[in-house]
Design an enzyme around this catalytic site. Sequence first.
Site, PDB file in Angstrom:
ATOM      1  N   ARG A 162      56.502  35.675  42.395  1.00  0.00           N
ATOM      2  CA  ARG A 162      56.061  34.444  41.720  1.00  0.00           C
ATOM      3  C   ARG A 162      57.244  33.776  41.015  1.00  0.00           C
ATOM      4  O   ARG A 162      57.085  33.185  39.942  1.00  0.00           O
ATOM      5  CB  ARG A 162      54.955  34.734  40.707  1.00  0.00           C
ATOM      6  CG  ARG A 162      53.683  35.286  41.338  1.00  0.00           C
ATOM      7  CD  ARG A 162      52.646  35.560  40.269  1.00  0.00           C
ATOM      8  NE  ARG A 162      51.444  36.147  40.829  1.00  0.00           N
ATOM      9  CZ  ARG A 162      50.464  36.669  40.108  1.00  0.00           C
ATOM     10  NH1 ARG A 162      50.557  36.668  38.784  1.00  0.00           N
ATOM     11  NH2 ARG A 162      49.407  37.193  40.680  1.00  0.00           N
TER      12      ARG A 162
ATOM     13  N   ARG B 263      54.886  28.981  36.791  1.00  0.00           N
ATOM     14  CA  ARG B 263      54.624  28.297  35.520  1.00  0.00           C
ATOM     15  C   ARG B 263      55.786  28.325  34.537  1.00  0.00           C
ATOM     16  O   ARG B 263      55.765  27.625  33.537  1.00  0.00           O
ATOM     17  CB  ARG B 263      53.376  28.913  34.879  1.00  0.00           C
ATOM     18  CG  ARG B 263      52.103  28.602  35.646  1.00  0.00           C
ATOM     19  CD  ARG B 263      50.925  29.378  35.090  1.00  0.00           C
ATOM     20  NE  ARG B 263      51.062  30.806  35.350  1.00  0.00           N
ATOM     21  CZ  ARG B 263      50.252  31.727  34.819  1.00  0.00           C
ATOM     22  NH1 ARG B 263      49.289  31.352  33.998  1.00  0.00           N
ATOM     23  NH2 ARG B 263      50.413  32.999  35.112  1.00  0.00           N
TER      24      ARG B 263
ATOM     25  N   ASP C  95      49.894  31.630  49.225  1.00  0.00           N
ATOM     26  CA  ASP C  95      48.890  32.410  48.512  1.00  0.00           C
ATOM     27  C   ASP C  95      48.245  33.357  49.507  1.00  0.00           C
ATOM     28  O   ASP C  95      48.173  33.044  50.710  1.00  0.00           O
ATOM     29  CB  ASP C  95      47.825  31.507  47.887  1.00  0.00           C
ATOM     30  CG  ASP C  95      46.899  32.289  46.964  1.00  0.00           C
ATOM     31  OD1 ASP C  95      47.215  32.396  45.769  1.00  0.00           O
ATOM     32  OD2 ASP C  95      45.882  32.826  47.451  1.00  0.00           O
TER      33      ASP C  95
ATOM     34  N   TYR D 183      38.453  40.277  47.770  1.00  0.00           N
ATOM     35  CA  TYR D 183      38.092  38.893  47.463  1.00  0.00           C
ATOM     36  C   TYR D 183      36.899  38.439  48.297  1.00  0.00           C
ATOM     37  O   TYR D 183      35.981  37.778  47.792  1.00  0.00           O
ATOM     38  CB  TYR D 183      39.277  37.963  47.709  1.00  0.00           C
ATOM     39  CG  TYR D 183      40.267  37.913  46.572  1.00  0.00           C
ATOM     40  CD1 TYR D 183      39.888  37.449  45.318  1.00  0.00           C
ATOM     41  CD2 TYR D 183      41.579  38.326  46.748  1.00  0.00           C
ATOM     42  CE1 TYR D 183      40.796  37.393  44.271  1.00  0.00           C
ATOM     43  CE2 TYR D 183      42.495  38.280  45.700  1.00  0.00           C
ATOM     44  CZ  TYR D 183      42.091  37.816  44.469  1.00  0.00           C
ATOM     45  OH  TYR D 183      42.984  37.772  43.428  1.00  0.00           O
TER      46      TYR D 183
END
Length: 358
Positions: A41, A45, A90, A165
């Site tokens: 990642r 952010r 992703d 998921y």
Amino acid sequence: MSANDSPQGQQTKQQSRTYDSAFLKACRREPVPHTPVWFMRQAGRSLPEYLKVREGVPMLESCMRPELVTEITLQPVRRHGVDAAIYFSDIVVPLKAIGIDLDIKPGVGPVVADPIRTRADLARLRDLTPEDVHYVTEAIGMLTGELGDTPLIGFAGAPFTLASYLVEGGPSRNHEHTKALMYGDPQLWADLLDRLAEITSAFLKVQIEAGASAVQLFDSWVGALAPADYRRSVMPASVKVFDAVAGYGVPRIHFGVGTGELLGLMGEAGADVVGVDWRVPLDEAVRRVGPGKALQGNLDPAVLFSSREAVEAKTDEVLAAAKGLEGHVFNLGHGVLPTTDPDALTRLVEYVHTHTAV
């Protein structure tokens, strides 16, 4: 097996150009000029430039726009000077590509409209073709033209995490539905993971054939399992994925979160490099994994919120534990947290490079 010996074709131009990079040498357990560094990642952010280009663009849409994928993948290479780029994607992208009704909800994660829990539901998991993810091929073509001798790491979610998921319908703390299916209908579970292994293998092959120099299989949730359950109910599917791409000769990395008790089994599954999170020191991890594998890890990402001196002290601990390993790729023990100091990672890369130079 080297890529030049691959039965599935010769190296791409980019794979040849990056072959002697520090990152790939470490993955092959060869001597390196410095410990190579990259971060999971690493575009995210903590980068103001990432927030700017992602503004107003949903996550899944951003993964399907080649120009945006290229820009986001390159951002941490420019800013931090990392030794490898990780393809921006992703884990649910291949599921979306074959028609599964899902979305990534901000603050929640992947949410599946109709969970898969019966044998009839398996029919919804069709084969993935290169045409389904043409934007991946296009983006990697653009990236390899920009990266020069910096390797690009391909990326996919592992069958267990994808299954979790799909069965849960979204993120889960205890994986009740997943484990109920795994324990209660082991044949359906095996068929589900086998189907997902096919999809994952196809997704990784697209990335390698487009020019990725290594691949990582990311198993976010597998740490929820006991070793016996992993060996019996998950490992066969992971082995299938690693076997499917073995002939390309590119390094294969396997990483999961909270997998200290599974490290040996994850190495047995077929990876060349085993990722280790911050919970297990690297000198203990190598004992669990055994010889013949490089290790990747494993600074606690939360340390980056502390002082520069604390970051350097904890980094020294990781490097000391890694001393004598057959191969070591420095990474955080999971993803980058949204720090207010994006240049902390730049300083970390410089510190690792200068404190491990031969």
